[in-house]
Design a protein around this motif. Structure first.
Motif, PDB file in Angstrom:
ATOM      1  N   ALA A   1       2.311  -6.958 -16.409  1.00 39.07           N
ATOM      2  CA  ALA A   1       3.492  -6.094 -16.545  1.00 39.07           C
ATOM      3  C   ALA A   1       3.951  -5.964 -17.991  1.00 39.07           C
TER       4      ALA A   1
ATOM      5  N   HIS B   1      11.911  -0.381 -10.094  1.00 41.32           N
ATOM      6  CA  HIS B   1      10.538  -0.839 -10.224  1.00 41.32           C
ATOM      7  C   HIS B   1       9.995  -1.146  -8.834  1.00 41.32           C
TER       8      HIS B   1
ATOM      9  N   THR C   1       5.791  -4.877  -0.581  1.00 45.15           N
ATOM     10  CA  THR C   1       6.244  -4.278  -1.839  1.00 45.15           C
ATOM     11  C   THR C   1       7.481  -3.428  -1.568  1.00 45.15           C
TER      12      THR C   1
ATOM     13  N   GLN D   1       1.212  -0.972 -10.292  1.00 45.88           N
ATOM     14  CA  GLN D   1       1.748  -2.223  -9.760  1.00 45.88           C
ATOM     15  C   GLN D   1       0.715  -3.063  -9.014  1.00 45.88           C
TER      16      GLN D   1
END
Length: 322
Positions: free
Chosen positions: A234, A208, A198, A173
């Protein structure tokens, strides 16, 4: 004909085709294909009776899905390419083809999907030989026509809701966030970019890692920003151009509208959604598009299971009669 619902909005919308204005546009992953719905957007009570499974075309694609072993072998090759070129990430996808049914109840399938994913952009459409259904909550961009604020998100890493994050997902990520941050920095209209912490983003049976971004932009830069953001790491990988070429080399089927984006313009906003968790519908088959971010730490068997899990997002909500 198209029907859709916005995230956290249970009103049902369609388009009236009364003007040449492109109200809803689906762009393919490679942007060579566009499916347009013209006119204005208006609220409707129900899906029209004539919008049924009888409208679906027959599957004459002659595609055969990759087997478990074929996909694992390919994943091993991709991991070698990642290691050789020191890539942070490369996204590989496949089609799962489901044929064990007689008819699809389109209206019931869409209702099921809407109930399962209230935080997603949910749609179903038929246009000519193309019929698709999908529900996903990744925002490629949202532009406020009044304030000129632009919002987007970094969404990557996938595990079942009950599991804990590992180093693999965190490493997957971070470069996505970095990529988006760098793109947006080029278009900052003299305002400070806002970036969230995050956090977990729940989507049905999986979750996710997500980071949100917001800044003011010049309206004339909107198309340029979308052009630079798509395809995001992504759905593609880093570096973008290299990974795009490797996707063409490794993937058995064209992605078509999968991993492309959907553009919707209303009176106040222009919104762009990434078209993941989607399927192409036929009278006699369903093509489910699924993929995953592959890194040097990826375990092929675990990646296969992740795609199987993702395919259930749409498949378990489809209503069939045998």
């Amino acid at each position: 004909m198209i029907y859709f619902k916005f995230p956290f909005d249970e009103k049902l919308y369609s388009t009236d085709e009364n003007s040449d204005n492109k109200a809803v546009v689906f762009k393919s992953f490679d942007q060579t294909e566009s499916v347009d719905f013209k006119g204005g957007i208006f609220e409707v009570e129900n899906i029209a009776e004539r919008f049924s499974g009888k409208l679906l075309p027959k599957d004459e694609s002659n595609f055969t899905a990759e087997t478990h072993d074929e996909y694992l072998e390919k994943l091993q090759e991709v991991i070698e390419v990642i290691k050789e070129n020191q890539l942070p990430k490369l996204v590989l996808s496949r089609r799962k083809i489901f044929k064990d049914f007689n008819d699809i109840n389109i209206e019931e399938s869409f209702k099921n999907l809407c109930r399962a994913y209230p935080n997603a952009f949910r749609y179903i459409f038929t246009q000519g030989e193309k019929s698709w259904i999908g529900a996903f909550s990744e925002v490629l961009g949202k532009f406020n026509k009044t304030t000129h604020e632009f919002e987007t998100m970094s969404l990557a890493g996938t595990i079942p809701v009950s599991e804990s994050w590992t180093d693999k997902e965190i490493k997957e990520q971070k470069p996505v966030s970095s990529y988006i941050r760098n793109v947006l920095a080029k278009f900052n209209a003299n305002s400070e970019m806002q970036e969230s912490e995050t956090y977990d983003h729940i989507s049905g049976n999986i979750k996710h890692l997500r980071t949100d971004f917001k800044l003011k932009i010049n309206p004339e830069d909107l198309d340029l920003i979308i052009e630079e953001l798509h395809p995001t790491p992504a759905v593609c990988g880093i570096p973008k151009d290299f990974c795009r070429e490797k996707i063409k080399q490794f993937e058995k089927f064209p992605r078509e509208l999968y991993a492309g984006f959907i553009r919707i313009e209303t009176d106040n906003f222009i919104q762009y959604f990434v078209n993941l968790r989607c399927a192409k519908l036929y009278k006699d088959s369903v093509h489910l598009f699924v993929g995953g971010g592959i890194t040097a730490q990826s375990n092929p068997e675990k990646e296969w299971r992740e795609t199987e899990l993702k395919s259930e997002a749409v498949l378990k909500n489809l209503s069939f009669s045998n």
